[in-house]
Design a protein around this motif. Structure first.
Motif, PDB file in Angstrom:
ATOM      1  N   ALA C  22       0.843  -1.190   0.000  1.00  0.00           N
ATOM      2  CA  ALA C  22       0.000   0.000   0.000  1.00  0.00           C
ATOM      3  C   ALA C  22       0.874   1.234   0.000  1.00  0.00           C
ATOM      4  O   ALA C  22       2.095   1.165   0.169  1.00  0.00           O
ATOM      5  CB  ALA C  22      -0.905   0.009   1.231  1.00  0.00           C
ATOM      6  N   LEU C  23       0.231   2.374  -0.197  1.00  0.00           N
ATOM      7  CA  LEU C  23       0.902   3.655  -0.005  1.00  0.00           C
ATOM      8  C   LEU C  23      -0.097   4.566   0.673  1.00  0.00           C
ATOM      9  O   LEU C  23      -1.285   4.246   0.772  1.00  0.00           O
ATOM     10  CB  LEU C  23       1.393   4.221  -1.339  1.00  0.00           C
ATOM     11  N   GLY C  24       0.381   5.693   1.143  1.00  0.00           N
ATOM     12  CA  GLY C  24      -0.564   6.554   1.838  1.00  0.00           C
ATOM     13  C   GLY C  24       0.055   7.848   2.290  1.00  0.00           C
ATOM     14  O   GLY C  24       1.172   8.205   1.909  1.00  0.00           O
ATOM     15  N   CYS C  25      -0.713   8.558   3.101  1.00  0.00           N
ATOM     16  CA  CYS C  25      -0.230   9.818   3.636  1.00  0.00           C
ATOM     17  C   CYS C  25      -0.885  10.109   4.982  1.00  0.00           C
ATOM     18  O   CYS C  25      -1.911   9.525   5.328  1.00  0.00           O
ATOM     19  CB  CYS C  25      -0.498  10.975   2.677  1.00  0.00           C
ATOM     20  N   VAL C  26      -0.245  10.971   5.728  1.00  0.00           N
ATOM     21  CA  VAL C  26      -0.817  11.491   6.959  1.00  0.00           C
ATOM     22  C   VAL C  26      -0.952  13.001   6.775  1.00  0.00           C
ATOM     23  O   VAL C  26       0.041  13.684   6.516  1.00  0.00           O
ATOM     24  CB  VAL C  26       0.084  11.190   8.175  1.00  0.00           C
ATOM     25  N   VAL C  27      -2.167  13.497   6.860  1.00  0.00           N
ATOM     26  CA  VAL C  27      -2.414  14.938   6.749  1.00  0.00           C
ATOM     27  C   VAL C  27      -2.575  15.485   8.159  1.00  0.00           C
ATOM     28  O   VAL C  27      -3.527  15.143   8.868  1.00  0.00           O
ATOM     29  CB  VAL C  27      -3.679  15.221   5.915  1.00  0.00           C
ATOM     30  N   ASP C  28      -1.629  16.290   8.564  1.00  0.00           N
ATOM     31  CA  ASP C  28      -1.616  16.815   9.931  1.00  0.00           C
ATOM     32  C   ASP C  28      -1.890  18.315   9.876  1.00  0.00           C
ATOM     33  O   ASP C  28      -1.170  19.058   9.219  1.00  0.00           O
ATOM     34  CB  ASP C  28      -0.232  16.560  10.539  1.00  0.00           C
ATOM     35  N   GLY C  29      -2.938  18.724  10.542  1.00  0.00           N
ATOM     36  CA  GLY C  29      -3.246  20.145  10.553  1.00  0.00           C
ATOM     37  C   GLY C  29      -4.548  20.482   9.861  1.00  0.00           C
ATOM     38  O   GLY C  29      -4.846  21.661   9.650  1.00  0.00           O
ATOM     39  N   CYS C  30      -5.319  19.476   9.497  1.00  0.00           N
ATOM     40  CA  CYS C  30      -6.628  19.767   8.909  1.00  0.00           C
ATOM     41  C   CYS C  30      -7.478  20.483   9.960  1.00  0.00           C
ATOM     42  O   CYS C  30      -7.595  20.017  11.092  1.00  0.00           O
ATOM     43  CB  CYS C  30      -7.300  18.472   8.488  1.00  0.00           C
ATOM     44  N   PRO C  31      -8.079  21.605   9.617  1.00  0.00           N
ATOM     45  CA  PRO C  31      -8.867  22.343  10.605  1.00  0.00           C
ATOM     46  C   PRO C  31     -10.019  21.501  11.148  1.00  0.00           C
ATOM     47  O   PRO C  31     -10.720  20.841  10.383  1.00  0.00           O
ATOM     48  CB  PRO C  31      -9.400  23.544   9.800  1.00  0.00           C
ATOM     49  N   PRO C  32     -10.195  21.523  12.457  1.00  0.00           N
ATOM     50  CA  PRO C  32     -11.288  20.757  13.054  1.00  0.00           C
ATOM     51  C   PRO C  32     -12.632  21.298  12.581  1.00  0.00           C
ATOM     52  O   PRO C  32     -12.788  22.508  12.390  1.00  0.00           O
ATOM     53  CB  PRO C  32     -11.100  20.998  14.543  1.00  0.00           C
ATOM     54  N   GLY C  33     -13.557  20.392  12.378  1.00  0.00           N
ATOM     55  CA  GLY C  33     -14.890  20.800  11.950  1.00  0.00           C
ATOM     56  C   GLY C  33     -15.074  20.741  10.446  1.00  0.00           C
ATOM     57  O   GLY C  33     -16.198  20.825   9.948  1.00  0.00           O
ATOM     58  N   LEU C  34     -13.978  20.591   9.715  1.00  0.00           N
ATOM     59  CA  LEU C  34     -14.094  20.469   8.255  1.00  0.00           C
ATOM     60  C   LEU C  34     -14.893  19.207   7.928  1.00  0.00           C
ATOM     61  O   LEU C  34     -14.629  18.147   8.463  1.00  0.00           O
ATOM     62  CB  LEU C  34     -12.691  20.377   7.631  1.00  0.00           C
ATOM     63  N   ARG C  35     -15.853  19.342   7.048  1.00  0.00           N
ATOM     64  CA  ARG C  35     -16.740  18.232   6.704  1.00  0.00           C
ATOM     65  C   ARG C  35     -16.498  17.804   5.267  1.00  0.00           C
ATOM     66  O   ARG C  35     -16.428  18.639   4.365  1.00  0.00           O
ATOM     67  CB  ARG C  35     -18.198  18.652   6.866  1.00  0.00           C
ATOM     68  N   PHE C  36     -16.396  16.513   5.052  1.00  0.00           N
ATOM     69  CA  PHE C  36     -16.231  16.024   3.681  1.00  0.00           C
ATOM     70  C   PHE C  36     -16.663  14.562   3.618  1.00  0.00           C
ATOM     71  O   PHE C  36     -16.762  13.886   4.645  1.00  0.00           O
ATOM     72  CB  PHE C  36     -14.791  16.183   3.212  1.00  0.00           C
ATOM     73  N   LYS C  37     -16.921  14.125   2.397  1.00  0.00           N
ATOM     74  CA  LYS C  37     -17.216  12.714   2.175  1.00  0.00           C
ATOM     75  C   LYS C  37     -16.026  12.067   1.480  1.00  0.00           C
ATOM     76  O   LYS C  37     -15.199  12.755   0.877  1.00  0.00           O
ATOM     77  CB  LYS C  37     -18.478  12.578   1.330  1.00  0.00           C
TER      78      LYS C  37
END
Lengths: 365, 365, 365, 365
Positions: C22-37
């Motif tokens: 597999a491959l992947g990423c860690v996104v650190d710092g996404c603003p809390p409360g951001l909504r997405f699907k």
């Protein structure tokens, strides 16, 4: 160090919550050519694993680590060889009981990070403490498993030296005892004392604090980057980042305040073999932020687990006064399982500084 | 944090040696529009300045700070207004007596960083300890002078709470007393005790350790970036980076090890004014790495000055056994002057986390 | 930026090789409360996905992204709400044909990173290029999917503007056309030209370079941290970090060299609505490293895929001269799939600078 | 890279405005034991210095650099030996004519950073552009003077290759010519052409863009930290951070877009001396972000100076339409003086990556 990453050339990023599908870490900067087997990492996760005695949480997690990247398999199909690219490790959460936490979804448990996470983020994963859960430390321990291998000849060992008011007798210190009791006590005479004391704590639904000592032997002299990347500074930073840690010491630590200059300054002599010798180690192996070659000694204090069965006054997210009692499974003395975590942090700090000195690939050219 | 820079959005870089022409710092990230006068910074340098009593080093330095960039002068020709660009500050070294140090050019003073700097760098500015001298902390104090102004309503104060075995009586704590005695003691009854004790130490050419406590009031709740940028972690890191510091505590610190969960977890209630209230502050104002809004409390232990008149066994750079006696001017208790330094470090950590939360310019839009 | 992490407050760490599990990423710092699907991220991975036309590699990967941490599910069981903790995303590798690569295990493919990885690391995952494979960019695109949502009102779009010598006619530019053809061409008249040209390239087992243009609209004025964290600098850095990119331009770019001061400096006027208006945008939306509020415009050049069927002179790891011909599945013009990758990089740079300005949580208080 | 600091192990922090008392930099990470004289740094400042021909600004600055820390003097009283601690360098501003700038204090000069600084910071040092002035680059050049010495055997040279539409003939390239004309042209035949052309520009009070090429020879293979610390990425980042730069290329750059895979991929062969040889260098010395051992080649485009005598439409800080004409002393082609600046940036990037590979002290142990 910031957010969820620490380290400069040996960089660790951790992710994951107590009750999500998994947690893990990315170890960036492992020297290429480093060889290890999965069990070299798993052994430390096993040491930290919950449910191993009645003195720790009864949550059951296998904590089996998977390595997803950054290695090639050797011909034996088992030995991994690091390629110098990031090593992603993943540990699945298997024993999650989210329903245990329903009633504290909007109540702030005293001593926990519930209130502060809500203030900061405006939203909080309340299940098992979410990101602030000690489960995050499994990822640290996995990273530490690799860090331990980075510096040839370094051994990092920890022990529990105090529970409540009960301190070990340092004259009895025997490293061989540490893995022979459920407390990681180096003093066998303290084991029955702690056993009885903690049984009382546990049955009362209470909890108690502790002190852990970590010793790294074989650390080469010269590691540490003054002024603001001192080895002791980075160790203090990482130990203080462990959940529930409230104090950190290097060498004689707070006892230094009571020493005179004559008592404190470690004298030196040339040894018969032509090596430089320190005649004592009050400094804990670090002077001016740089390792001396003597054992690096760090201690840290862990507050009692905040999850207790006794009701405590608190408030909820809506601004009501409430009384909170934390059900669920918890460690009566979270300090016990902090031993391998502290080891991992010290190992990571040393690995990082070793690579800063030797270069990111650790390959002399 | 690495090398000679610390901080993330409020970044401080320091430079300079004990016996060079000058030392200084660059403060990067000061919010634009911040207004201050030179005396707002100078006041803290004066507090740290050597030679102010017989209990500190007799080196004479005016420690006058100059601001070389990053500000525009207001119409009064005196008030500086930060422009958001880096503020460079410079302090000249005026009272250097390099000849004092000639004979220890190749000898390693026990307890000092002489040996480790030589191992690491292969070269060392031996004059006054060079970069490892506590003179570097003047630059920190200057930076702290700006940091103190960044967060509206925050007050950072420190006090000396222990010299040797002599601890203050916390029941006598009176902030107003701190600047009324040469020790920054908050307990007036301790002053004569310390006076007599330190006179003895000083006359013997010896030295003694100490403990400093720093309290920051008015810190807004929500500062701190878990997991690896916790506010307490960054405070611990910066305090441990101060010369001679060997231990750091937050809140109850090592005493937490002896507390039960019931004793430790600070209860909460809604106040009459609708504010959230903590009924105690064992946590020292930080839970889960994030500020609670209660006072942030940190303590640190300083080892005794390693420069003492008594001869001590050591070696030299050529591998000979030698006996070293440190002449020159030194602090019998370096912990005294550590008070404003500790304040500066706590102020910088808080300013940095405030800007991480509010944005680099601190300007809401 | 270093190793495998980029960004300051919006931090992305990627991991994974072409032929690992597999491959992947860690996104650190996404603003809390951001909504997405999940589909808000998946849509961009689909755009980058291989195998969608005969002009890109025929490797088949579903590139389905999983979110392992950092979110809570809303009551609809589908909408994710960011909690402010790191978002770990994982994409499995499914169509790996390692045997394709056996014969080049020790041969250096000209134009590839084989030789340099070996020199640096002394070991190399030769399967599909390992870490240097363009598969790593799937992780960037996933991170970019979140970055696009961070700044309200920002739209980041890219288009292919040149293949070989064939440049689009800018007068024909129509964003609505970009998704209507397999080249992401904004100029419908260029599509048949490129089709015929690339068919020739593909059948010859050759490859060709390209130029991509990315435009970000709605970027608020004031983003960018001079002097060394300029917005254009960070965009250039991230675009240059994409595999095969050899040049980056902002605004008029290299054409600026031929302009006079009169032609280049974008005039300003007050608009009827009281807003400030730029009468042109030679600057590409950035002056002095800070956004002007005009569209941010960046272009980058991608060299031809180095994997070609024609034999090329090279050497092997043992120092023998060899002739290398790269079999396996490859992109005749890797520039096509670089469009969503470039968009992701620009989106990440903008998100990072937005949070630097607004604070790590993006929550005004 | 962020704010006013760049680099990872070779870190440079710059500070200072056009019209403050001084500007300077702190170079952190210079390998201990490095020996140099002041003139080794001054020579590059002299090359960048204003007022050396009628084609550059007539501002008169001696730009004499002082070294304030980080070195010890050798017995010759002249040679400095780096101690591994931060090197602080200071350059005084002597020829400031602040009154020249009074009338543009509140007017936004088109093409300058006036408007964006005001939007971001709400305050702006308008005197000579303040921090956004090209005077900041003097500090870069000083840092580059040290960087050039870090990697044994590396030579970094730059040349002007284009002014307006007038490009040099690469067949005439002769490094020996570069210092023989006021344009740093490697093509002597271009000198009279540029002379006449620039005289026209200058007399018209106009300005024109340019392209600079920098070549680093002797760079060891293996430098660069994929994926997000690629050598080309860091070079692009630093070149793009120079004032007025709008485009950056590595190797063939944008021309790569027109190449086929056969044309682009540099073939390799074993040389007679057993060394690996590249038969061409389209890659500009970097593959996969890692140096190949071939010359590292970078180019950058500089827009025309925005300060021109012709009136241009603009607005002021109060929202009025105004016409702005920039008086004062300016470069008709700021690209000329960008040559030593570009060299400095490339030298710094290479030094940083060299230390990342070799360790922060560059001392093999």
């Amino acid at each position: 160090m910031s957010h969820n990453t620490f380290g400069h050339l040996f960089r660790v990023t951790t992710w994951g919550e107590s009750h999500g599908p998994a947690l893990g870490c990315v170890v960036d900067g492992c020297p290429p050519g480093l060889r290890f087997k999965l069990e070299d990492i798993q052994v430390w996760l096993d040491k930290r694993k919950p449910g191993q005695s009645r003195f720790v949480t009864q949550r059951r997690e296998d904590d089996l680590v998977k390595v997803l990247s950054g290695v090639m398999l050797d011909e034996d199909g088992e030995t991994m060889i690091a390629t110098g690219t990031p090593i992603s490790m993943l540990i699945e959460n298997t024993d999650q009981r989210s329903k245990d936490y329903g009633e504290i979804a909007r109540r702030y448990r005293p001593g926990h990070a519930d209130y502060t996470y809500d203030v900061k983020y405006g939203i909080r994963d309340y299940r098992g403490g979410g990101r602030s859960s000690a489960r995050e430390t499994a990822a640290r321990v996995a990273a530490g498993g690799i860090a331990r291998l980075v510096v040839p000849g370094v051994t990092v060992r920890g022990a529990l030296v105090q529970i409540g008011k009960h301190k070990i007798n340092r004259a009895n210190w025997d490293w061989a005892q540490v893995d022979q009791n459920p407390f990681f006590s180096p003093d066998p005479e303290m084991v029955p004392v702690w056993e009885e004391y903690l049984d009382g704590i546990r049955k009362a639904g209470s909890s108690i604090g502790a002190v852990v000592e970590v010793v790294a032997e074989g650390v080469p002299a010269g590691l540490g980057a003054p002024i603001y990347g001192k080895l002791d500074q980075d160790i203090a930073s990482l130990l203080m980042s462990i959940n529930a840690v409230k104090g950190v010491e290097i060498g004689d630590g707070f006892a230094s305040a009571e020493l005179t200059g004559e008592e404190n300054a470690d004298a030196m002599r040339m040894g018969n073999d032509g090596n430089r010798i320190f005649l004592s180690n009050h400094a804990g192996g670090i002077l001016g932020g740089i390792s001396t070659g003597e054992p690096v000694i760090a201690r840290f204090a862990i507050k009692p687990t905040s999850s207790i069965l006794t009701e405590r006054q608190s408030i909820d997210a809506d601004g009501n006064n409430v009384d909170v009692r934390t059900k669920g499974r918890h460690d009566p003395c979270v300090g016990i399982r902090a031993v391998p975590i502290g080891e991992a942090m010290v190992a990571c700090a040393i690995a990082d500084h070793y690579l800063r000195d030797r270069g990111q690939t650790g390959r002399l050219k």
